[in-house]
Design a protein around this motif. Structure first.
Motif, PDB file in Angstrom:
ATOM      1  N   ALA A 120      -1.755   8.782  -9.061  1.00 28.26           N
ATOM      2  CA  ALA A 120      -2.541   9.329  -8.052  1.00 28.26           C
ATOM      3  C   ALA A 120      -1.878   9.290  -6.767  1.00 28.26           C
ATOM      4  O   ALA A 120      -1.157   8.112  -6.332  1.00 28.26           O
ATOM      5  N   HIS A 121      -1.898  10.209  -5.810  1.00 28.68           N
ATOM      6  CA  HIS A 121      -1.370  10.204  -4.517  1.00 28.68           C
ATOM      7  C   HIS A 121      -2.420  10.361  -3.591  1.00 28.68           C
ATOM      8  O   HIS A 121      -3.456  11.201  -3.832  1.00 28.68           O
ATOM      9  N   ASN A 122      -2.254  10.083  -2.311  1.00 23.18           N
ATOM     10  CA  ASN A 122      -3.334  10.224  -1.203  1.00 23.18           C
ATOM     11  C   ASN A 122      -2.403  10.939  -0.280  1.00 23.18           C
ATOM     12  O   ASN A 122      -1.037  11.028  -0.119  1.00 23.18           O
ATOM     13  N   CYS A 128       1.131   8.498   2.605  1.00 23.21           N
ATOM     14  CA  CYS A 128       0.029   8.317   1.146  1.00 23.21           C
ATOM     15  C   CYS A 128       0.025   6.804   1.271  1.00 23.21           C
ATOM     16  O   CYS A 128       0.802   5.964   1.316  1.00 23.21           O
ATOM     17  N   VAL A 134      -1.246   4.969  -1.088  1.00 27.86           N
ATOM     18  CA  VAL A 134      -1.025   4.425  -2.166  1.00 27.86           C
ATOM     19  C   VAL A 134       0.540   3.810  -2.483  1.00 27.86           C
ATOM     20  O   VAL A 134       0.795   2.815  -2.870  1.00 27.86           O
ATOM     21  N   HIS A 135       1.339   4.856  -1.788  1.00 25.60           N
ATOM     22  CA  HIS A 135       2.897   4.364  -1.775  1.00 25.60           C
ATOM     23  C   HIS A 135       3.163   4.334  -0.254  1.00 25.60           C
ATOM     24  O   HIS A 135       3.730   5.390   0.254  1.00 25.60           O
ATOM     25  N   MET A 147       6.218   6.570   0.999  1.00 25.25           N
ATOM     26  CA  MET A 147       6.237   7.926   1.079  1.00 25.25           C
ATOM     27  C   MET A 147       5.998   8.516   2.461  1.00 25.25           C
ATOM     28  O   MET A 147       5.184   8.063   3.194  1.00 25.25           O
TER      29      MET A 147
HETATM   30 CU   LIG Z   1       1.872   8.405  -3.416  1.00 23.32          CU
END
Ligand SMILES: [Cu+2]
Length: 193
Positions: free
Chosen positions: A85-87, A126, A128-129, A132
Protein backbone atom coordinates in the motif's frame (compact mmCIF):
# COMPACT_ATOMS: atom_id res chain seq x y z
CA UNK A 1 -9.83 30.69 -59.88
CA UNK A 2 -11.99 31.29 -56.83
CA UNK A 3 -10.50 28.18 -55.28
CA UNK A 4 -6.96 29.54 -55.77
CA UNK A 5 -7.92 32.80 -54.10
CA UNK A 6 -9.32 30.85 -51.17
CA UNK A 7 -6.15 28.78 -50.87
CA UNK A 8 -4.07 31.97 -50.98
CA UNK A 9 -6.17 33.47 -48.16
CA UNK A 10 -5.74 30.33 -46.05
CA UNK A 11 -1.98 30.28 -46.64
CA UNK A 12 -1.61 33.98 -45.75
CA UNK A 13 -3.74 33.48 -42.62
CA UNK A 14 -1.63 30.50 -41.55
CA UNK A 15 1.60 32.45 -42.06
CA UNK A 16 0.18 35.39 -40.06
CA UNK A 17 -0.63 33.09 -37.14
CA UNK A 18 2.82 31.53 -37.35
CA UNK A 19 4.45 34.96 -37.32
CA UNK A 20 2.68 35.91 -34.09
CA UNK A 21 3.74 32.91 -32.04
CA UNK A 22 7.15 31.63 -31.27
CA UNK A 23 9.09 29.61 -28.79
CA UNK A 24 10.93 30.27 -25.57
CA UNK A 25 14.06 28.19 -25.26
CA UNK A 26 17.23 28.17 -23.26
CA UNK A 27 19.03 26.47 -20.45
CA UNK A 28 18.66 26.17 -16.71
CA UNK A 29 22.05 25.86 -15.04
CA UNK A 30 23.48 25.85 -11.52
CA UNK A 31 21.54 22.67 -10.71
CA UNK A 32 21.74 19.00 -11.67
CA UNK A 33 18.95 17.19 -13.48
CA UNK A 34 15.54 18.30 -14.62
CA UNK A 35 14.00 21.71 -13.99
CA UNK A 36 10.69 23.24 -15.03
CA UNK A 37 10.20 26.55 -16.84
CA UNK A 38 6.77 28.15 -17.20
CA UNK A 39 5.10 31.42 -18.14
CA UNK A 40 3.44 32.99 -15.08
CA UNK A 41 -0.16 34.15 -14.85
CA UNK A 42 -1.07 36.49 -17.72
CA UNK A 43 -3.39 39.24 -16.49
CA UNK A 44 -6.85 38.99 -18.03
CA UNK A 45 -6.18 35.64 -19.71
CA UNK A 46 -7.76 32.31 -18.91
CA UNK A 47 -7.17 28.99 -20.58
CA UNK A 48 -9.45 26.02 -21.16
CA UNK A 49 -8.97 23.20 -18.67
CA UNK A 50 -7.14 20.26 -20.25
CA UNK A 51 -9.39 17.19 -20.45
CA UNK A 52 -6.53 14.71 -20.33
CA UNK A 53 -5.50 13.27 -16.97
CA UNK A 54 -1.74 12.73 -16.59
CA UNK A 55 -0.89 9.59 -14.65
CA UNK A 56 1.57 9.38 -11.77
CA UNK A 57 2.41 5.81 -10.88
CA UNK A 58 3.79 4.57 -7.58
CA UNK A 59 5.98 1.79 -8.79
CA UNK A 60 9.15 0.23 -7.41
CA UNK A 61 8.79 2.52 -4.36
CA UNK A 62 9.11 5.56 -6.60
CA UNK A 63 6.79 8.24 -7.93
CA UNK A 64 6.95 7.77 -11.70
CA UNK A 65 7.57 10.14 -13.35
CA UNK A 66 9.52 11.99 -10.66
CA UNK A 67 8.33 15.37 -11.97
CA UNK A 68 4.99 15.99 -13.69
CA UNK A 69 4.20 19.45 -15.09
CA UNK A 70 0.58 20.38 -15.65
CA UNK A 71 -1.55 23.39 -16.42
CA UNK A 72 -3.62 24.68 -13.49
CA UNK A 73 -7.04 23.02 -13.46
CA UNK A 74 -5.71 19.66 -14.63
CA UNK A 75 -6.80 16.48 -12.87
CA UNK A 76 -3.99 14.03 -12.10
CA UNK A 77 -4.64 10.30 -11.63
CA UNK A 78 -2.48 8.61 -8.99
CA UNK A 79 -2.02 4.86 -9.45
CA UNK A 80 -0.44 2.32 -7.13
CA UNK A 81 1.30 -0.45 -9.11
CA UNK A 82 3.22 -1.93 -6.17
CA UNK A 83 2.24 -4.94 -4.07
CA UNK A 84 2.43 -2.75 -0.95
CA UNK A 85 0.00 0.00 0.00
CA UNK A 86 1.13 3.55 -0.76
CA UNK A 87 -0.07 6.89 0.51
CA UNK A 88 -0.05 10.25 -1.29
CA UNK A 89 0.04 13.55 0.54
CA UNK A 90 1.58 16.97 0.07
CA UNK A 91 2.56 19.43 2.79
CA UNK A 92 2.03 22.55 0.64
CA UNK A 93 1.34 23.96 -2.82
CA UNK A 94 3.67 26.71 -4.00
CA UNK A 95 4.97 26.95 -0.43
CA UNK A 96 1.48 27.59 0.97
CA UNK A 97 1.02 25.13 3.85
CA UNK A 98 -2.73 25.83 3.99
CA UNK A 99 -3.03 23.89 0.74
CA UNK A 100 -1.73 20.67 2.33
CA UNK A 101 -3.79 17.62 1.43
CA UNK A 102 -3.80 13.90 2.15
CA UNK A 103 -5.24 11.81 -0.66
CA UNK A 104 -5.19 8.65 1.47
CA UNK A 105 -3.59 5.23 1.30
CA UNK A 106 -4.62 2.55 -1.17
CA UNK A 107 -3.56 -0.86 -2.48
CA UNK A 108 -2.20 -2.12 -5.79
CA UNK A 109 -4.21 -1.49 -8.93
CA UNK A 110 -6.30 1.32 -7.45
CA UNK A 111 -6.32 4.91 -8.57
CA UNK A 112 -7.28 8.21 -6.98
CA UNK A 113 -7.59 11.58 -8.66
CA UNK A 114 -7.05 15.18 -7.69
CA UNK A 115 -7.66 18.44 -9.56
CA UNK A 116 -4.85 20.94 -9.04
CA UNK A 117 -6.23 24.47 -9.28
CA UNK A 118 -3.50 26.37 -7.41
CA UNK A 119 -0.25 27.11 -9.25
CA UNK A 120 3.13 26.22 -7.77
CA UNK A 121 5.20 23.19 -6.91
CA UNK A 122 3.50 20.33 -5.06
CA UNK A 123 5.96 18.05 -3.20
CA UNK A 124 4.47 14.55 -3.26
CA UNK A 125 5.19 12.30 -0.29
CA UNK A 126 4.11 8.87 0.94
CA UNK A 127 3.66 8.49 4.68
CA UNK A 128 4.27 4.72 4.43
CA UNK A 129 7.68 5.19 2.77
CA UNK A 130 9.46 8.37 3.93
CA UNK A 131 12.11 7.98 1.20
CA UNK A 132 9.54 8.41 -1.57
CA UNK A 133 9.37 11.87 -3.15
CA UNK A 134 7.93 13.29 -6.36
CA UNK A 135 6.63 16.59 -7.68
CA UNK A 136 3.69 18.02 -9.51
CA UNK A 137 4.50 21.48 -10.85
CA UNK A 138 1.31 23.41 -11.59
CA UNK A 139 1.81 26.05 -14.28
CA UNK A 140 -0.67 28.94 -14.39
CA UNK A 141 -0.52 28.88 -18.20
CA UNK A 142 -0.30 26.22 -20.92
CA UNK A 143 3.19 27.53 -21.69
CA UNK A 144 5.57 25.27 -19.80
CA UNK A 145 8.34 22.75 -20.31
CA UNK A 146 10.32 20.19 -18.40
CA UNK A 147 14.01 20.53 -19.18
CA UNK A 148 16.13 17.59 -20.24
CA UNK A 149 18.83 16.36 -17.87
CA UNK A 150 21.27 18.99 -19.20
CA UNK A 151 18.81 21.79 -18.35
CA UNK A 152 17.81 22.57 -21.95
CA UNK A 153 14.17 23.39 -22.61
CA UNK A 154 11.79 24.66 -25.27
CA UNK A 155 8.28 26.03 -24.81
CA UNK A 156 6.33 25.93 -28.08
CA UNK A 157 3.50 28.12 -29.44
CA UNK A 158 3.91 31.08 -27.14
CA UNK A 159 2.07 34.15 -28.46
CA UNK A 160 4.22 37.27 -28.80
CA UNK A 161 3.99 39.45 -25.71
CA UNK A 162 5.60 40.43 -22.42
CA UNK A 163 5.53 37.87 -19.64
CA UNK A 164 7.07 36.81 -16.40
CA UNK A 165 8.83 33.46 -16.75
CA UNK A 166 9.71 31.21 -13.80
CA UNK A 167 12.27 28.43 -13.47
CA UNK A 168 11.81 25.78 -10.78
CA UNK A 169 14.11 23.03 -9.52
CA UNK A 170 13.43 20.78 -6.55
CA UNK A 171 16.72 21.72 -4.87
CA UNK A 172 16.83 25.45 -5.57
CA UNK A 173 14.95 28.72 -5.13
CA UNK A 174 12.52 29.67 -7.90
CA UNK A 175 13.73 32.36 -10.25
CA UNK A 176 11.36 34.62 -12.17
CA UNK A 177 12.20 37.21 -14.75
CA UNK A 178 10.43 39.43 -17.25
CA UNK A 179 10.66 38.31 -20.85
CA UNK A 180 9.41 39.84 -24.07
CA UNK A 181 8.59 37.09 -26.52
CA UNK A 182 8.87 37.97 -30.19
CA UNK A 183 9.11 34.93 -32.40
CA UNK A 184 11.81 32.58 -31.15
CA UNK A 185 13.15 33.99 -27.89
CA UNK A 186 15.93 32.81 -25.59
CA UNK A 187 15.82 32.76 -21.79
CA UNK A 188 18.53 31.22 -19.62
CA UNK A 189 18.39 30.77 -15.86
CA UNK A 190 21.02 30.13 -13.23
CA UNK A 191 19.49 28.71 -10.07
CA UNK A 192 20.98 28.47 -6.61
CA UNK A 193 19.91 27.20 -3.21
CU1 LIG B 1 4.78 4.40 -0.42
Amino acid sequence: MKRNVLIAIVVVAALTVAANAGTISGKVSGVAGESVVYVDTIAGKTFPTPAQHPLIDQKGLLFQPHITVIQAGTTVDFLNSDAVAHNVFWPSVGGNKKLTHNLGTWPKGEKRSFKFDNPGAVPLLCNVHPEMAGYVVVSPTPYYALTDKSGAYKIENVPDGSYSVTAWHEGAKNQSKPLTVSGDTKADFTLSK
